[in-house]
Write an enzyme that holds these catalytic residues in place. Structure first.
Site, PDB file in Angstrom:
ATOM      1  N   SER A  86       0.727  -1.295  -0.231  1.00 27.70           N
ATOM      2  CA  SER A  86      -0.037   0.028  -0.141  1.00 27.70           C
ATOM      3  C   SER A  86       0.698   1.227   0.225  1.00 27.70           C
ATOM      4  CB  SER A  86      -0.881   0.111   1.198  1.00 27.70           C
ATOM      5  OG  SER A  86      -0.163  -0.028   2.495  1.00 27.70           O
ATOM      6  N   SER A 127      -8.877   2.933  -3.884  1.00 31.30           N
ATOM      7  CA  SER A 127      -8.216   4.061  -3.485  1.00 31.30           C
ATOM      8  C   SER A 127      -8.376   5.141  -4.162  1.00 31.30           C
ATOM      9  CB  SER A 127      -6.737   3.501  -3.450  1.00 31.30           C
ATOM     10  OG  SER A 127      -5.890   4.906  -3.299  1.00 31.30           O
ATOM     11  N   GLU A 129      -6.048   6.990  -5.029  1.00 35.01           N
ATOM     12  CA  GLU A 129      -4.988   7.213  -5.905  1.00 35.01           C
ATOM     13  C   GLU A 129      -5.497   6.618  -7.346  1.00 35.01           C
ATOM     14  OE1 GLU A 129      -1.224   7.774  -5.703  1.00 35.01           O
ATOM     15  OE2 GLU A 129      -2.085   8.821  -4.042  1.00 35.01           O
ATOM     16  N   TYR A 151       1.193   1.521  -8.050  1.00 39.12           N
ATOM     17  CA  TYR A 151       0.189   1.223  -7.066  1.00 39.12           C
ATOM     18  C   TYR A 151      -1.168   1.717  -7.534  1.00 39.12           C
ATOM     19  CZ  TYR A 151      -2.679   1.815  -2.934  1.00 39.12           C
ATOM     20  OH  TYR A 151      -3.952   1.858  -2.047  1.00 39.12           O
ATOM     21  N   ARG A 186      -1.201   4.097  11.924  1.00 41.80           N
ATOM     22  CA  ARG A 186      -0.514   4.325  10.754  1.00 41.80           C
ATOM     23  C   ARG A 186       0.886   3.939  10.767  1.00 41.80           C
ATOM     24  NH1 ARG A 186      -1.676   4.311   5.389  1.00 41.80           N
ATOM     25  NH2 ARG A 186      -2.055   6.108   4.685  1.00 41.80           N
TER      26      ARG A 186
HETATM   27  N1  GDD Z   1       5.281   9.037   2.544  1.00 39.62           N
HETATM   28  C1  GDD Z   1       5.824  10.370   2.476  1.00 39.62           C
HETATM   29  N2  GDD Z   1       6.968  10.551   3.039  1.00 39.62           N
HETATM   30  N3  GDD Z   1       4.946  11.078   1.608  1.00 39.62           N
HETATM   31  C2  GDD Z   1       5.600  12.437   1.575  1.00 39.62           C
HETATM   32  C3  GDD Z   1       6.629  12.566   2.205  1.00 39.62           C
HETATM   33  C4  GDD Z   1       7.692  11.869   2.826  1.00 39.62           C
HETATM   34  O1  GDD Z   1       8.623  12.060   3.274  1.00 39.62           O
HETATM   35  N4  GDD Z   1       7.194  14.175   1.941  1.00 39.62           N
HETATM   36  C5  GDD Z   1       6.080  14.453   1.121  1.00 39.62           C
HETATM   37  N5  GDD Z   1       5.103  13.526   0.817  1.00 39.62           N
HETATM   38  C6  GDD Z   1       3.670  13.411   0.320  1.00 39.62           C
HETATM   39  C7  GDD Z   1       3.687  12.506  -0.977  1.00 39.62           C
HETATM   40  O2  GDD Z   1       4.566  12.848  -2.077  1.00 39.62           O
HETATM   41  C8  GDD Z   1       2.334  12.472  -1.197  1.00 39.62           C
HETATM   42  O3  GDD Z   1       1.790  13.482  -2.032  1.00 39.62           O
HETATM   43  C9  GDD Z   1       1.673  12.560   0.110  1.00 39.62           C
HETATM   44  O4  GDD Z   1       2.713  13.084   0.963  1.00 39.62           O
HETATM   45  C10 GDD Z   1       1.010  11.501   1.024  1.00 39.62           C
HETATM   46  O5  GDD Z   1       2.149  10.291   0.801  1.00 39.62           O
HETATM   47  P1  GDD Z   1       1.380   9.131   1.686  1.00 39.62           P
HETATM   48  O6  GDD Z   1       1.215   9.349   3.223  1.00 39.62           O
HETATM   49  O7  GDD Z   1       2.586   8.123   1.648  1.00 39.62           O
HETATM   50  O8  GDD Z   1       0.166   8.645   1.058  1.00 39.62           O
HETATM   51  P2  GDD Z   1      -0.266   8.545  -0.183  1.00 39.62           P
HETATM   52  O9  GDD Z   1      -1.235   9.655  -0.592  1.00 39.62           O
HETATM   53  O10 GDD Z   1       0.611   8.169  -1.153  1.00 39.62           O
HETATM   54  O11 GDD Z   1      -1.329   7.095  -0.348  1.00 39.62           O
HETATM   55  C11 GDD Z   1      -1.998   6.712   0.695  1.00 39.62           C
HETATM   56  O12 GDD Z   1      -3.180   7.167   0.612  1.00 39.62           O
HETATM   57  C12 GDD Z   1      -3.941   6.143  -0.464  1.00 39.62           C
HETATM   58  C13 GDD Z   1      -5.386   6.792  -0.486  1.00 39.62           C
HETATM   59  O13 GDD Z   1      -5.448   8.086  -1.304  1.00 39.62           O
HETATM   60  C14 GDD Z   1      -1.636   5.152   0.862  1.00 39.62           C
HETATM   61  O14 GDD Z   1      -2.468   5.020   2.088  1.00 39.62           O
HETATM   62  C15 GDD Z   1      -2.422   4.520  -0.154  1.00 39.62           C
HETATM   63  O15 GDD Z   1      -2.409   2.947   0.176  1.00 39.62           O
HETATM   64  C16 GDD Z   1      -3.959   4.938  -0.218  1.00 39.62           C
HETATM   65  O16 GDD Z   1      -4.481   4.192  -1.168  1.00 39.62           O
END
Ligand code: GDD
Length: 331
Positions: A86, A127, A129, A151, A186
């Protein structure tokens, strides 16, 4: 007594959903990798408080025969398919295994259910996404997909497999189109928890800065405990259908930082550094969902506000750090 099987039961959503279903009087079964049963301290932490109340089965989404065996052993009424690779960033690093686990794994599970328990109701963890480079704002069930990562692509494949099993075999298969949902449970690789646990580390002198990627990305963040209730409601509806679950608000990563550091009496500008190492090859810039259909049809309502979510996560990590638990885990 109704019986449910949760794949991905060891994760954030799986653990909240297991609690919710147990509270409703369900018999709860979980599919876990064998290695999780062999290393319960490291891998079953989110389920410890549930003790013997959940029945765990070893199996792998990469193996049709193993799913077939598990489903042959337990007759279930509802199947919640939450297991997946994920983490979006990891899907760029290894797109092949992400596609394999998320797309083929979903297909194996649907095929095994069709063979053994076609009357079982099936929930697929879709999602936001899938919307990726969004074509309209806010995003709703009919918004066209434009995924931006392996993903996201794997989730679009899972979405269409789920829809196809509904249409082709008249199975009760639903897609939850869930926007980001967070909690104190989380994983530490996701940005919200990365921020809140580093707020705590900084507050307790265990770290002096926090390196993040794109601070301007905007997400629609809700609380996982609210979102698992929606999963259950979707399977109780009279017809199989697809539903967006979202808070309807969008905030940037920068805003999340500002609020989280302020919760601990700190100014994020003193600690947060933008580091291109964490940029993604293709970014999803803006997500904000409209959950009007789920509210109208299912009667779903979230209980947590964005502020309450951030506040709860920071308070939890400050408490962990105070007990020294964080120092052990993350130094
Ligand atoms: N992880 C991460 N780490 N993200 C960062 C960082 C960092 O250091 N800095 C900025 N970000 C930004 C990412 O580029 C992204 O735009 C946003 O923060 C959120 O990243 P994540 O928390 O990794 O989640 P996600 O939005 O990519 O995906 C999550 O949500 C989806 C639902 O929309 C995951 O839980 C997926 O599995 C889920 O489907």
């Amino acid at each position: 007594m109704r019986k449910a099987l949760i794949t991905g039961i060891t994760g954030q959503d799986g653990s909240y959903l297991a609690e919710h279903l147990l509270g409703l009087g369900y018999e709860v079964h979980g599919l876990v990798r064998r290695v999780a049963l062999e290393q319960p301290d490291q891998r079953l932490g989110r389920l410890t408080h549930l003790g013997e109340r959940v029945v765990l089965h070893a199996g792998s989404l990469e193996s049709y025969p193993s799913l077939f065996q598990v489903l042959s052993r337990c007759q279930i009424d509802e199947c919640y398919h939450l297991a997946a690779q994920s983490f979006v960033a990891e899907s760029f690093a290894d797109g092949f295994s992400t596609m394999n686990t998320n797309s083929n794994g979903t297909h194996y599970l649907l095929a095994a259910l069709r063979e053994l328990q076609p009357g079982c109701r099936f929930y697929f963890a879709g999602s936001s996404e899938m919307f990726g480079k969004v074509r309209e704002t806010p995003q709703v069930e009919t918004t066209p997909f434009h995924p931006r990562s392996p993903y996201g692509i794997s989730k679009v494949a899972g979405y269409y497999l789920t829809l196809n099993y509904r249409e082709a075999y008249q199975m009760f298969c639903v897609n939850g189109m869930l926007f980001n949902h967070e909690s104190p449970r989380r994983g530490f690789e996701f940005v919200t928890r990365k921020i809140t646990h580093n707020v705590a580390r900084i507050k307790f002198g265990l770290a002096s800065e926090l390196r993040l990627g794109n601070l301007e990305a905007r997400r629609d963040w809700g609380h996982a405990a609210d979102y698992v209730r929606a999963m259950h409601l979707m399977l109780q509806h009279s017809e199989p259908d697809d539903f967006v679950i979202a808070s309807g608000e969008t905030h940037s990563v920068r805003e999340f930082c500002e609020l989280a550091f302020a919760e601990a009496g700190l100014d994020y500008l003193d600690f947060v550094k933008e580091d291109p190492t964490f940029y993604r090859p293709a970014e999803v810039d803006l997500l904000v969902g409209n959950a009007a259909k789920a509210k109208r049809v299912l009667g779903w309502q979230p209980a947590y506000s964005f502020r309450e979510l951030v506040s709860q996560m920071v308070a939890h990590d400050l408490e962990l750090a105070q007990r020294g638990a964080m120092a052990e885990m993350f130094l």
